[in-house]
Scaffold this motif. Structure first.
Motif, PDB file in Angstrom:
ATOM      1  N   HIS A 112      -5.715  -0.165   9.375  1.00 15.16           N
ATOM      2  CA  HIS A 112      -5.294  -1.345  10.139  1.00 15.16           C
ATOM      3  C   HIS A 112      -4.121  -0.971  11.033  1.00 15.16           C
ATOM      4  O   HIS A 112      -3.325  -0.096  10.699  1.00 15.16           O
ATOM      5  N   GLY A 113      -3.991  -1.665  12.149  1.00 15.03           N
ATOM      6  CA  GLY A 113      -2.853  -1.457  13.036  1.00 15.03           C
ATOM      7  C   GLY A 113      -2.705  -0.013  13.441  1.00 15.03           C
ATOM      8  O   GLY A 113      -3.659   0.630  13.873  1.00 15.03           O
ATOM      9  N   GLU A 114      -1.500   0.535  13.245  1.00 17.73           N
ATOM     10  CA  GLU A 114      -1.203   1.905  13.655  1.00 17.73           C
ATOM     11  C   GLU A 114      -1.368   2.917  12.526  1.00 17.73           C
ATOM     12  O   GLU A 114      -1.189   4.108  12.737  1.00 17.73           O
ATOM     13  N   THR A 115      -1.676   2.464  11.320  1.00 15.51           N
ATOM     14  CA  THR A 115      -1.876   3.385  10.197  1.00 15.51           C
ATOM     15  C   THR A 115      -3.233   4.052  10.343  1.00 15.51           C
ATOM     16  O   THR A 115      -4.196   3.442  10.784  1.00 15.51           O
ATOM     17  N   SER A 116      -3.290   5.325   9.954  1.00 15.61           N
ATOM     18  CA  SER A 116      -4.530   6.087  10.122  1.00 15.61           C
ATOM     19  C   SER A 116      -5.626   5.610   9.179  1.00 15.61           C
ATOM     20  O   SER A 116      -5.373   4.911   8.202  1.00 15.61           O
ATOM     21  N   TRP A 117      -6.841   5.987   9.510  1.00 15.79           N
ATOM     22  CA  TRP A 117      -8.016   5.689   8.700  1.00 15.79           C
ATOM     23  C   TRP A 117      -8.145   6.737   7.610  1.00 15.79           C
ATOM     24  O   TRP A 117      -7.687   7.870   7.760  1.00 15.79           O
ATOM     25  N   SER A 118      -8.781   6.409   6.536  1.00 18.64           N
ATOM     26  CA  SER A 118      -9.014   7.346   5.440  1.00 18.64           C
ATOM     27  C   SER A 118     -10.214   8.228   5.787  1.00 18.64           C
ATOM     28  O   SER A 118     -11.312   7.724   6.019  1.00 18.64           O
ATOM     29  N   SER A 119      -9.991   9.540   5.802  1.00 19.23           N
ATOM     30  CA  SER A 119     -11.099  10.451   6.099  1.00 19.23           C
ATOM     31  C   SER A 119     -12.142  10.423   4.986  1.00 19.23           C
ATOM     32  O   SER A 119     -13.312  10.686   5.211  1.00 19.23           O
ATOM     33  N   ALA A 120     -11.723  10.061   3.773  1.00 20.82           N
ATOM     34  CA  ALA A 120     -12.641   9.964   2.631  1.00 20.82           C
ATOM     35  C   ALA A 120     -13.216   8.551   2.493  1.00 20.82           C
ATOM     36  O   ALA A 120     -13.925   8.274   1.530  1.00 20.82           O
ATOM     37  N   ARG A 121     -12.875   7.679   3.430  1.00 21.76           N
ATOM     38  CA  ARG A 121     -13.331   6.276   3.421  1.00 21.76           C
ATOM     39  C   ARG A 121     -12.951   5.553   2.133  1.00 21.76           C
ATOM     40  O   ARG A 121     -13.742   4.831   1.547  1.00 21.76           O
ATOM     41  N   GLU A 122     -11.710   5.772   1.706  1.00 21.10           N
ATOM     42  CA  GLU A 122     -11.190   5.115   0.507  1.00 21.10           C
ATOM     43  C   GLU A 122     -10.364   3.908   0.936  1.00 21.10           C
ATOM     44  O   GLU A 122      -9.255   4.043   1.429  1.00 21.10           O
ATOM     45  N   TYR A 123     -10.942   2.722   0.732  1.00 25.45           N
ATOM     46  CA  TYR A 123     -10.274   1.487   1.116  1.00 25.45           C
ATOM     47  C   TYR A 123     -10.234   0.480  -0.027  1.00 25.45           C
ATOM     48  O   TYR A 123     -10.027  -0.701   0.189  1.00 25.45           O
ATOM     49  N   GLY A 124     -10.412   0.942  -1.241  1.00 27.24           N
ATOM     50  CA  GLY A 124     -10.391   0.061  -2.399  1.00 27.24           C
ATOM     51  C   GLY A 124      -8.979  -0.347  -2.784  1.00 27.24           C
ATOM     52  O   GLY A 124      -7.986   0.139  -2.234  1.00 27.24           O
ATOM     53  N   VAL A 125      -8.912  -1.231  -3.759  1.00 24.18           N
ATOM     54  CA  VAL A 125      -7.623  -1.733  -4.228  1.00 24.18           C
ATOM     55  C   VAL A 125      -6.744  -0.588  -4.728  1.00 24.18           C
ATOM     56  O   VAL A 125      -5.551  -0.533  -4.417  1.00 24.18           O
ATOM     57  N   GLU A 126      -7.322   0.351  -5.475  1.00 25.46           N
ATOM     58  CA  GLU A 126      -6.540   1.460  -6.027  1.00 25.46           C
ATOM     59  C   GLU A 126      -5.889   2.287  -4.922  1.00 25.46           C
ATOM     60  O   GLU A 126      -4.740   2.695  -5.040  1.00 25.46           O
ATOM     61  N   ALA A 127      -6.631   2.537  -3.842  1.00 24.86           N
ATOM     62  CA  ALA A 127      -6.085   3.329  -2.734  1.00 24.86           C
ATOM     63  C   ALA A 127      -4.936   2.597  -2.051  1.00 24.86           C
ATOM     64  O   ALA A 127      -3.887   3.191  -1.763  1.00 24.86           O
ATOM     65  N   HIS A 128      -5.103   1.299  -1.807  1.00 25.30           N
ATOM     66  CA  HIS A 128      -4.033   0.523  -1.169  1.00 25.30           C
ATOM     67  C   HIS A 128      -2.805   0.415  -2.067  1.00 25.30           C
ATOM     68  O   HIS A 128      -1.671   0.540  -1.600  1.00 25.30           O
TER      69      HIS A 128
END
Length: 170
Positions: A112-128
């Motif tokens: 989101h915004g200016e933060t980079s995307w996860s190359s491993a596509r980790e967007y779950g609660v644990e990652a956040h």
């Protein structure tokens, strides 16, 4: 894709409703440039100096976390987490008056915004939650002493998805 017009309330002739956003995501499943336009719109940005100091933190996961920092570094900290499809600048109007008494940090969550995307596509609660914990520890927001005792309280707030992440972190 056959999309219905705005006049029919999103309903097609066969009676089924069309979820336009899902159709767009199916059309552009991994185009980050397209998705980023939905995740953070420049309309929230007030220009240099109006949205807090923009800072960057490189996380062990490889994420480059961007956050906005208002107020005095030695004041009690408040960390604010935005909702899905928003960015840290959504907190600009809330953070400005709070900055008189608190250090206010508004994060751009991963992807989101200016933060980079996860190359491993980790967007779950644990990652956040892991990203949030790394920020809290690295900036010593909890004010822990070497022995582990808490030396100052800090506040965590959120809206929508950000509130859910705040509850998971607590």
């Amino acid at each position: 894709y056959e999309l219905s017009s705005a006049d029919d309330g999103g309903q097609r002739a066969d009676g089924r409703y069309v979820n336009v956003f899902n159709r767009i995501r199916q059309t552009f499943p991994h185009d980050e440039r397209f998705c980023r336009r939905f995740d953070s719109s420049p309309v929230h940005h007030d220009g240099e100096g109006h949205g807090g100091a923009q800072k960057t933190l490189l996380l062990p996961s490889g994420i480059v976390l961007q956050y906005l920092d208002w107020g005095n570094e030695h004041a009690p900290p408040i960390v604010l987490l935005h909702d899905c499809s928003e960015c840290a600048h959504n907190w600009d109007e809330v953070a400005r008056p709070l900055a008189a008494r608190f250090r206010v940090l508004a994060l751009d969550l991963r992807g989101h915004g200016e933060t980079s995307w996860s190359s491993a596509r980790e967007y779950g609660v644990e990652a956040h939650v892991g990203d949030l914990h790394e920020l809290v520890v690295r900036l010593s927001l909890n004010g822990r002493e070497w022995g582990g005792a808490w030396t100052r309280p800090w506040l965590l707030g959120g809206k929508g998805m950000g509130a859910a992440l705040a509850v998971a972190y607590a």
